[in-house]
Design an enzyme around this catalytic site. Structure first.
Site, short mmCIF file in Angstrom:
data_model
loop_
_atom_site.label_atom_id
_atom_site.label_comp_id
_atom_site.label_asym_id
_atom_site.label_seq_id
_atom_site.Cartn_x
_atom_site.Cartn_y
_atom_site.Cartn_z
N GLY A 1 -16.81 12.83 3.33
CA GLY A 1 -16.98 11.66 4.19
C GLY A 1 -17.67 10.53 3.45
O GLY A 1 -18.23 10.73 2.37
N ASP A 2 -17.55 9.32 4.01
CA ASP A 2 -18.23 8.13 3.48
C ASP A 2 -17.79 7.77 2.07
O ASP A 2 -18.57 7.29 1.25
CB ASP A 2 -19.76 8.33 3.50
CG ASP A 2 -20.26 8.62 4.90
OD1 ASP A 2 -19.64 8.11 5.85
OD2 ASP A 2 -21.26 9.35 5.04
N LYS B 1 -13.56 4.81 2.74
CA LYS B 1 -12.21 4.75 3.34
C LYS B 1 -12.02 3.45 4.10
O LYS B 1 -10.95 2.87 4.09
CB LYS B 1 -12.02 5.90 4.35
CG LYS B 1 -12.14 7.26 3.77
CD LYS B 1 -12.07 8.31 4.88
CE LYS B 1 -13.28 8.33 5.78
NZ LYS B 1 -14.54 8.69 5.12
N GLY C 1 -18.31 6.10 10.63
CA GLY C 1 -18.91 4.80 10.32
C GLY C 1 -18.19 4.23 9.12
O GLY C 1 -18.37 4.72 8.00
N THR D 1 -23.67 14.55 13.93
CA THR D 1 -24.09 13.18 14.25
C THR D 1 -24.57 13.08 15.69
O THR D 1 -24.95 12.01 16.15
CB THR D 1 -22.91 12.19 14.05
OG1 THR D 1 -21.84 12.61 14.90
CG2 THR D 1 -22.43 12.18 12.61
N GLY E 1 -27.92 6.67 9.91
CA GLY E 1 -29.00 6.16 9.08
C GLY E 1 -29.68 7.25 8.25
O GLY E 1 -30.66 6.98 7.56
N ASP F 1 -19.10 0.97 -9.74
CA ASP F 1 -20.21 0.11 -10.17
C ASP F 1 -21.55 0.84 -10.09
O ASP F 1 -22.47 0.55 -10.86
CB ASP F 1 -20.26 -1.16 -9.31
CG ASP F 1 -20.30 -0.85 -7.82
OD1 ASP F 1 -19.43 -0.08 -7.36
OD2 ASP F 1 -21.20 -1.34 -7.12
P1 GDP Z 1 -16.36 5.41 4.90
O1 GDP Z 1 -16.93 6.15 6.04
O2 GDP Z 1 -15.54 6.28 4.01
O3 GDP Z 1 -15.62 4.16 5.30
O4 GDP Z 1 -17.61 4.93 4.00
P2 GDP Z 1 -19.00 4.32 4.55
O5 GDP Z 1 -18.77 2.94 5.05
O6 GDP Z 1 -19.67 5.27 5.46
O7 GDP Z 1 -19.85 4.32 3.21
C1 GDP Z 1 -19.46 3.61 2.08
C2 GDP Z 1 -20.61 2.68 1.67
O8 GDP Z 1 -20.39 2.19 0.36
C3 GDP Z 1 -20.74 1.46 2.54
O9 GDP Z 1 -22.10 1.08 2.58
C4 GDP Z 1 -19.91 0.41 1.81
O10 GDP Z 1 -20.32 -0.91 2.08
C5 GDP Z 1 -20.21 0.77 0.38
N1 GDP Z 1 -19.12 0.51 -0.58
C6 GDP Z 1 -17.80 0.64 -0.39
N2 GDP Z 1 -17.12 0.49 -1.55
C7 GDP Z 1 -18.05 0.24 -2.50
C8 GDP Z 1 -17.98 0.03 -3.92
O11 GDP Z 1 -16.92 0.06 -4.53
N3 GDP Z 1 -19.17 -0.19 -4.55
C9 GDP Z 1 -20.37 -0.19 -3.90
N4 GDP Z 1 -21.48 -0.39 -4.59
N5 GDP Z 1 -20.46 0.03 -2.57
C10 GDP Z 1 -19.32 0.24 -1.87
P1 IMO Z 2 -16.76 8.88 8.05
O1 IMO Z 2 -15.44 8.60 8.73
C1 IMO Z 2 -19.81 11.68 6.74
C2 IMO Z 2 -20.50 15.22 9.23
C3 IMO Z 2 -21.85 15.23 9.93
C4 IMO Z 2 -22.09 16.73 10.00
C5 IMO Z 2 -20.69 17.27 10.28
C6 IMO Z 2 -20.41 17.53 11.75
O2 IMO Z 2 -17.73 7.76 8.20
O3 IMO Z 2 -16.56 9.30 6.64
P2 IMO Z 2 -19.94 15.91 13.81
O4 IMO Z 2 -20.83 14.87 14.43
O5 IMO Z 2 -18.63 15.40 13.35
O6 IMO Z 2 -19.81 17.12 14.67
O7 IMO Z 2 -20.77 16.39 12.52
O8 IMO Z 2 -19.78 16.30 9.80
N1 IMO Z 2 -19.70 13.99 9.47
C7 IMO Z 2 -19.58 12.99 8.59
N2 IMO Z 2 -20.15 12.80 7.39
N3 IMO Z 2 -18.93 10.77 7.22
C8 IMO Z 2 -18.33 10.94 8.42
O9 IMO Z 2 -17.39 10.10 8.87
C9 IMO Z 2 -18.67 12.08 9.18
N4 IMO Z 2 -18.29 12.56 10.37
C10 IMO Z 2 -18.91 13.72 10.54
O10 IMO Z 2 -22.84 14.58 9.16
O11 IMO Z 2 -22.49 17.22 8.75
MG MG Z 3 -18.81 6.59 6.89
#
Ligand code: GDP
Ligand code: IMO
Ligand code: MG
Length: 446
Positions: A12-13, A16, A40, A132, A299, A330
């Site tokens: 995750g994160d 995307k 998120g 979450t 957070g 980066d």
């Molecule tokens: P997602 O859930 O996969 O959409 O990812 P999140 O938004 O939860 O987390 C990605 C974080 O990395 C966010 O704070 C973005 O603003 C930041 N971000 C995305 N792409 C880049 C990148 O190429 N470089 C840096 N430094 N930050 C990035």
């Molecule tokens: P995005 O789309 C990162 C993780 C939670 C926990 C587990 C189960 O932003 O990448 P849940 O609330 O889904 O039952 O939690 O999955 N988790 C994520 N971790 N990014 C997410 O979404 C997540 N969605 C769930 O932290 O470990």
């Molecule tokens: Mg996310």
């Protein structure tokens, strides 16, 4: 390309949201098909940073329709707030549609989620999943038990009341449930406000496919959080895979043209569960600080570590990626050397490259085997400006080697590179040139 899906390839994160937003520039529909408020997705816009939870990033572009699809679980009160906030900021540009088949997350699901995780912790210390707490697991459980409530039912007061009573009866153990009368009234009210957006979305999508209009599926969560193929039980309750995205939107598998796996150049995980390449030392702390690694939804500080090619190969196989997007390169800028996990050493002394053990407790015992790659310089403003102007040819040569290594090791070409949080800080390396099936066979030994 008509139907493309963007998917999380790690925990995750992976950014995307940012990659989906980049590709949404060429889409007519952007569809979310699973998960809900656990998501998120952060996008750095000229107007400021926006974090999307239950609405797809299509909402940020005029002329695009943002669909929250049938496979989702939607918390209607939070959804309404999210939409109002987008409006307040002048960012509600695309049309929003909500599937009448998506299930509703109720406050009772949020309470149940917290209660379940505390029950796990009480029974066995350290076994809480660290969800979450947004009610995802309980809402999907009710969906499969067939006493869930769907968005399309919010506008039928008598049916809604009947469903709520049944649902309450199934949860005698959950403490502090809100009074049913009050909830029924509030749900009917929010339902009537959302009603103009609630539709049968699949015929709309099928029509778009027939007309050849480009559709982007915006995956949420990630392969390693898949309910079946992730690190069970430390997973979410949906299928964040390409198959899941198709099911959750009503698109037949035969219509999928491209699957883009998104991975950070390193890795992070939020919540509990095995994480072989986690770095709990100073370098992990460095990644957290430079990468700003805090959960966009909760957070919480994210756990940080290195790129795990065993897991990435596995995710590629599971999802049939046609290309990869490697983000946050980066963040690694300025490091002399970068460790990359290429295999696992198992407790019996053997090594494995291809698939992680299916049991979380076994995955927790593997020892990563690292290759060391040369690092690249920091991405100062001038370097970023050059990439914007000249494209991928301005990427540092050691970074190109790193990306080539990822392609060779996974059998999947890298198509996009993210080098900053801002919307325009993504560069395309060119369309995928390696044929997926053939290259994949050479990359996998098992
Ligand atoms: P997602 O859930 O996969 O959409 O990812 P999140 O938004 O939860 O987390 C990605 C974080 O990395 C966010 O704070 C973005 O603003 C930041 N971000 C995305 N792409 C880049 C990148 O190429 N470089 C840096 N430094 N930050 C990035
Ligand atoms: P995005 O789309 C990162 C993780 C939670 C926990 C587990 C189960 O932003 O990448 P849940 O609330 O889904 O039952 O939690 O999955 N988790 C994520 N971790 N990014 C997410 O979404 C997540 N969605 C769930 O932290 O470990
Ligand atoms: Mg996310």
């Amino acid at each position: 390309m008509t139907v493309r899906v963007v998917l999380g390839a790690q925990f995750g994160d992976e950014a995307k949201g940012k990659i989906a937003d980049y590709l949404a520039a060429d889409a007519r529909y952007v569809v979310r098909s699973g998960g809900g408020p656990n998501t998120g997705h952060t996008i750095g816009l000229p107007e400021g940073v926006v974090v999307l939870h239950q609405v797809s990033c299509g909402v940020l572009r005029t002329g695009v329709t943002a669909i929250s699809g049938p496979g989702m679980v939607i918390q209607p009160f939070k959804l309404e707030e999210e939409i109002l906030e987008l409006e307040r900021r002048g960012l509600r540009r695309g049309e929003i549609l909500l599937s009448d088949r998506a299930h509703v997350i109720l406050p009772l699901h949020e309470l149940e989620d917290a209660w379940q995780d505390s029950l796990r912790a009480q029974r066995s210390p350290g076994s809480a999943l660290g969800t979450t707490r947004s009610g995802i697991g309980p809402a999907y459980a009710d969906r499969y038990a067939r006493w869930g409530i769907r968005l399309g039912e919010l506008s039928r007061p008598a049916l809604l009341r009947e469903r709520l009573e049944l649902l309450y009866a199934t949860k005698p153990e959950v403490p502090d449930l809100p009074p049913i009368d009050d909830l029924a009234t509030r749900l009917a009210e929010v339902g009537s406000r959302l009603d103009p957006m609630i539709r049968a979305t699949e015929p709309i999508i099928w029509g778009a496919i027939e007309r050849g209009e480009p559709i982007l599926l915006e995956g949420a969560q990630s392969a390693l959080l898949d309910i079946d193929f992730g690190t069970y039980p430390y997973v979410t309750s949906s299928h964040p895979t390409s198959a899941g995205a198709l099911m959750g939107s009503g698109i037949p598998p035969t219509e999928l043209d491209a699957a883009i796996g998104v991975a950070k150049a390193y890795s992070t995980r939020v919540g509990a569960g095995p994480y072989p390449t986690e770095d709990t030392g100073e370098r992990g702390e460095h990644l957290r600080r430079v990468g700003g690694e805090r959960g966009a939804t909760t957070g919480r500080p994210r756990r940080c570590g290195w790129l795990d090619l065993v897991l990435l190969r596995y995710a590629a196989r599971l999802n049939g990626y046609t290309s990869l997007a490697i983000t946050k390169v980066d963040v690694l800028g300025g490091m002399d050397e970068i460790p990359v996990c290429v295999a696992y050493r198992l407790p019996d002394g053997s090594t494995s490259r291809d698939a992680p053990p299916s049991r979380a407790e076994d995955l927790a015992k593997v020892e990563p085997v690292y290759a060391t790659m040369p690092g690249w310089p920091e991405f100062h403003a001038r370097a970023k400006e050059r990439i914007r102007r000249e494209g991928a040819s301005a990427l540092p040569s050691t970074l190109r080697r790193y990306l080539d290594f990822i392609s060779e090791e996974t059998g999947v070409p890298v198509e996009y590179v993210g080098y900053g949080a801002h919307r325009d800080e993504t560069v395309t390396l060119g369309p995928p040139t390696v044929r997926r099936h053939r290259s994949a066979m050479t990359a996998w030994s098992g």
